[in-house]
Design a protein around this motif. Structure first.
Motif, mmCIF file in Angstrom:
data_model
loop_
_atom_site.group_PDB
_atom_site.id
_atom_site.type_symbol
_atom_site.label_atom_id
_atom_site.label_comp_id
_atom_site.label_asym_id
_atom_site.label_seq_id
_atom_site.Cartn_x
_atom_site.Cartn_y
_atom_site.Cartn_z
ATOM 1 N N CYS A 21 0.802 -1.233 0.000
ATOM 2 C CA CYS A 21 0.000 0.000 0.000
ATOM 3 C C CYS A 21 0.832 1.279 0.000
ATOM 4 N N PRO A 22 1.878 1.416 0.837
ATOM 5 C CA PRO A 22 2.697 2.633 0.746
ATOM 6 C C PRO A 22 3.401 2.777 -0.598
ATOM 7 N N ILE A 23 3.814 1.649 -1.169
ATOM 8 C CA ILE A 23 4.479 1.665 -2.475
ATOM 9 C C ILE A 23 3.500 2.116 -3.557
ATOM 10 N N LEU A 24 2.282 1.607 -3.477
ATOM 11 C CA LEU A 24 1.248 1.980 -4.440
ATOM 12 C C LEU A 24 0.903 3.461 -4.320
ATOM 13 N N ALA A 25 0.787 3.943 -3.095
ATOM 14 C CA ALA A 25 0.478 5.358 -2.876
ATOM 15 C C ALA A 25 1.583 6.243 -3.448
ATOM 16 N N ASP A 26 2.844 5.864 -3.232
ATOM 17 C CA ASP A 26 3.963 6.650 -3.758
ATOM 18 C C ASP A 26 3.965 6.665 -5.285
ATOM 19 N N ALA A 27 3.680 5.513 -5.894
ATOM 20 C CA ALA A 27 3.639 5.441 -7.357
ATOM 21 C C ALA A 27 2.537 6.343 -7.915
ATOM 22 N N LEU A 28 1.399 6.362 -7.250
ATOM 23 C CA LEU A 28 0.289 7.210 -7.694
ATOM 24 C C LEU A 28 0.629 8.692 -7.523
ATOM 25 N N ARG A 29 1.322 9.023 -6.439
ATOM 26 C CA ARG A 29 1.717 10.422 -6.231
ATOM 27 C C ARG A 29 2.641 10.913 -7.343
ATOM 28 N N LYS A 30 3.549 10.050 -7.759
ATOM 29 C CA LYS A 30 4.478 10.428 -8.837
ATOM 30 C C LYS A 30 3.746 10.565 -10.167
ATOM 31 N N ALA A 31 2.771 9.685 -10.394
ATOM 32 C CA ALA A 31 2.044 9.723 -11.663
ATOM 33 C C ALA A 31 1.032 10.864 -11.720
ATOM 34 N N PHE A 32 0.478 11.232 -10.555
ATOM 35 C CA PHE A 32 -0.573 12.264 -10.509
ATOM 36 C C PHE A 32 -0.223 13.291 -9.427
ATOM 37 N N PRO A 33 0.787 14.124 -9.670
ATOM 38 C CA PRO A 33 1.245 15.062 -8.641
ATOM 39 C C PRO A 33 0.201 16.089 -8.226
#
Length: 266
Positions: free
Chosen positions: A237-249
């Motif tokens: 979950c933290p990894i997924l959240a970080d990936a989404l933050r990078k993709a959708f700043p």
């Protein structure tokens, strides 16, 4: 501003939904695909509490690992937890995308995250199921070598696993072998011990292990550690959240604070 369909396409690129297992129900499960997303909540599961949390944050979308709709629904009412959860989501206008077994199998998915959390190196897929769109092998579970400073005894390694995953407790059987090569299976993979042995593993970390599986592991000479379903999968979950933050700043992305391990040990 990104829409729900854009988030779905991004997640499909990370872990293609067409690689999910036949029994699964991963994908875009609730909502309107063209709705714009300002706020997004990431959680392992979608419960009534998680929906309430999403509503309080003003989130239009929840991205979860476990599908909010798993078995076919014959009704959606307030008489059962799934019905109440779905009603709350629709009433609050909250959509959901669930990445389940496709994310288990994917490169960088649940099992890679679990292996990394335990410090395993030179990992290979435990049960290969094919390749992804880049030709990389995917599948359930991973096997790799422990770090040089990892505990050698099963009891000490089980304590290390508990601490590394933040588990409330672990169960284990000690087959009398020093811990050197470890297989992991996020979630319920207790029936994959023979695959771990075939890859030269002395230890297997997974969850939801049945009594007979502990007996079988001991007899096969495999140390078996049950670290719980939530701890072995929530690592993504933290990894997924970080990936989404990078993709959708431009999007406000929050990791759930309300969803936790459901049971305790005394």
């Amino acid at each position: 501003m990104a829409a729900i369909k854009d988030v779905f396409e991004f997640l499909d690129g990370l872990a293609a939904f067409d690689t999910q297992m036949d029994f699964d129900n991963a994908g875009f499960l609730v909502g309107r695909s063209d709705r714009k997303v300002n706020r997004l909540l990431v959680s392992l599961d979608i419960t009534e509490e998680v929906v309430e949390e999403a509503g309080s944050l003003g989130a239009e979308l929840i991205v979860s690992h476990h599908p909010v709709i798993f078995h076919p629904a014959r009704s959606i009412t307030d008489r059962d937890p799934v019905g109440r959860t779905l009603l709350a989501m629709t009433e609050k206008g909250i959509a959901t995308i669930c990445a389940h077994t496709n994310l288990d199998a994917a490169v960088g998915g649940v099992n890679d995250a679990l292996a990394a959390r335990l410090g395993l190196s030179d990992t290979v897929v435990l049960e290969p199921s094919g390749t992804d769109r880049l030709g990389r092998p995917i599948g359930i579970g991973r096997a790799g070598s422990v770090a040089d400073d990892a505990p050698a005894s099963t009891a000490e390694y089980a304590a290390f696993v508990k601490q590394a995953l933040g588990a409330n407790g672990v169960r284990y059987v000690d087959a009398g072998r020093p811990v050197q090569r470890v297989a992991v299976g996020g979630g319920a993979c207790g029936d994959m011990g023979h695959l771990a042995l075939a890859l030269g593993c002395d230890t297997f970390v997974t969850s939801d292990v049945k009594y007979n599986q502990f007996l079988d592991a001991r007899d096969m000479g495999l140390n078996l550690i049950d670290a719980g379903h939530y701890p072995t999968e929530n690592v993504i979950c933290p990894i997924l959240a970080d990936a989404l933050r990078k993709a959708f700043p431009e999007m406000e992305i929050t990791l759930t604070k309300r969803h936790r391990e459901v049971f305790s040990y005394c």
